[in-house]
Design a protein around this motif. Structure first.
Motif, short mmCIF file in Angstrom:
data_model
loop_
_atom_site.label_atom_id
_atom_site.label_comp_id
_atom_site.label_asym_id
_atom_site.label_seq_id
_atom_site.Cartn_x
_atom_site.Cartn_y
_atom_site.Cartn_z
N UNK A 1 1.01 -1.40 0.32
CA UNK A 1 0.03 0.19 0.24
C UNK A 1 0.44 1.15 0.28
N UNK A 2 1.73 1.30 1.13
CA UNK A 2 2.78 2.28 0.61
C UNK A 2 3.55 2.69 -0.78
N UNK A 3 3.37 2.37 -1.48
CA UNK A 3 3.96 2.47 -3.19
C UNK A 3 3.09 2.10 -3.05
N UNK A 4 2.09 2.59 -3.75
CA UNK A 4 0.93 2.89 -4.97
C UNK A 4 -0.57 4.23 -4.00
N UNK A 5 -1.34 4.65 -4.91
CA UNK A 5 -2.19 5.76 -4.34
C UNK A 5 -3.10 4.54 -4.16
N UNK A 6 -3.16 4.52 -2.61
CA UNK A 6 -4.43 3.77 -2.70
C UNK A 6 -5.85 4.78 -1.69
N UNK A 7 -7.14 5.29 -2.15
CA UNK A 7 -8.24 5.88 -1.66
C UNK A 7 -8.85 5.26 -1.50
N UNK A 8 -9.88 6.07 -1.38
CA UNK A 8 -11.67 4.97 -1.04
C UNK A 8 -11.70 4.62 -2.20
N UNK A 9 -11.61 5.75 -3.42
CA UNK A 9 -11.79 4.57 -4.64
C UNK A 9 -11.56 3.16 -4.82
N UNK A 10 -10.21 3.03 -3.95
CA UNK A 10 -9.85 1.88 -4.53
C UNK A 10 -10.49 0.74 -3.43
N UNK A 11 -10.90 1.58 -2.94
CA UNK A 11 -12.08 0.01 -1.67
C UNK A 11 -12.60 -0.48 -3.08
N UNK A 12 -13.59 0.50 -3.89
CA UNK A 12 -14.71 0.11 -4.66
C UNK A 12 -14.44 -0.33 -5.46
N UNK A 13 -12.95 -0.96 -5.74
CA UNK A 13 -12.38 -1.88 -6.94
C UNK A 13 -11.61 -0.71 -8.34
N UNK A 14 -11.11 0.13 -8.04
CA UNK A 14 -10.47 1.14 -8.50
C UNK A 14 -9.37 0.36 -9.00
#
Length: 318
Positions: free
Chosen positions: A55-68
């Protein structure tokens, strides 16, 4: 005095047997017994650590929780963390708070341990039970009690101050100011940590030979010199371990700070590293950035833990 003459082996003689490293059943048995525990440890500890690094090397926001899909950003999260002024402010605040708590915990814990040695059997039992009750109380339950003690309108502290000074303290908030907030937080944390420190030091002090203390007393050493020159050297390793463990516990404190903030503290001025990571991740949804902060925090914990492991291993080899 007899001596043994080493003679060369005759030609054709078989070489002496060498120590074998073959995996015999006796060598394999410990690993077989440890395998279930190691497997659980890898799953419980290893997977979250690997996930946090990912996760620390990726842009992981709330949108990624929905599958983006999460785009790879490399070290951008780390650069943003290490160049963020608030991160360094929170880190400095956490270390200062940790140092205050560690000094207070070790000092008061030492005094309580010495008190346990001087009390009679009945009073020692009473004090030990009281310490165990404080130690056994869950942090969240303890925070509810301390929150009531320092409550703005109906707190015990405000009521006692009103009765003692004759001036009205009702309505005074102990959590609105960062200084008084951390004073209350330190009081709560030290209160919960004293039992472990006191019992550990008490066990160490009871192992100091009585004849050594008597000899020091006959030489004219007072109670203070006997403590500093005799008792402390005997339990020096215990002190080192307690200090390192206290540093780790107080640096990653979360429950006490989080609950006090909910009661009335200003979040932006009172967050420590544990709460700051929670804010960035769960509250604001910046999971990638929060993971980068957590990795940096983990490195700090490993640096402190490495010294603890080194001292422990060195003590085992004595």
């Amino acid at each position: 005095m007899s001596s043994t003459v080493l003679r060369p082996a005759p030609p054709g003689a078989a070489p002496p047997p060498r120590a074998t490293r073959a995996f015999t059943p006796a060598r394999l048995l410990p690993w077989v017994l440890l395998a279930p525990s190691l497997a659980v440890l890898v799953v419980v500890t290893g997977y979250p650590l690997v996930r946090m690094l990912w996760l620390s090397v990726h842009e992981y926001e709330r949108a990624q929780l929905l599958g983006v899909p999460a785009p790879f950003v490399g070290l951008d999260n780390y650069v943003a963390t290490l160049t963020d002024e608030r991160f360094w402010a929170v880190t400095a605040r956490s270390f200062v708070f940790m140092l205050v708590c560690v000094v207070a915990t070790i000092t008061v814990g030492t005094l309580v341990a010495l008190l346990l040695m001087r009390l009679g059997r009945v009073m020692r039992l009473v004090l030990s039970v009281a310490l165990l009750l404080a130690w056994a109380m869950p942090p969240l339950a303890a925070m509810l009690v301390w929150g009531w003690i320092f409550d703005t309108q109906y707190g015990v502290v405000n009521h006692l101050l009103t009765s003692a000074t004759g001036e009205s303290w009702m309505g005074h908030s102990w959590l609105i100011s960062p200084l008084s907030f951390f004073a209350v937080a330190a009081l709560v944390i030290v209160w919960g940590a004293i039992p472990f420190v006191a019992f550990t030091l008490y066990a160490g002090f009871t192992q100091v030979p009585g004849e050594v203390l008597e000899a020091a007393q006959l030489d004219g050493a007072g109670a203070r010199r006997r403590f500093l020159d005799v008792q402390v050297p005997y339990v020096r390793t215990i002190y080192v371990v307690l200090i390192v463990l206290s540093m780790i516990w107080d640096l990653k404190v979360f429950t006490q700070i989080f609950v006090l903030q909910g009661i009335g503290g200003v979040t932006s001025e009172t967050s420590t590293l544990g709460v700051y990571i929670y804010e960035m991740g769960m509250a604001q949804g910046h999971y990638g950035a929060a993971s980068a902060i957590a990795v940096v925090f983990t490195v700090l914990m490993l640096a402190i833990s490495a010294y603890y492991v080194r001292v422990t291993v060195k003590e085992e080899q004595l």
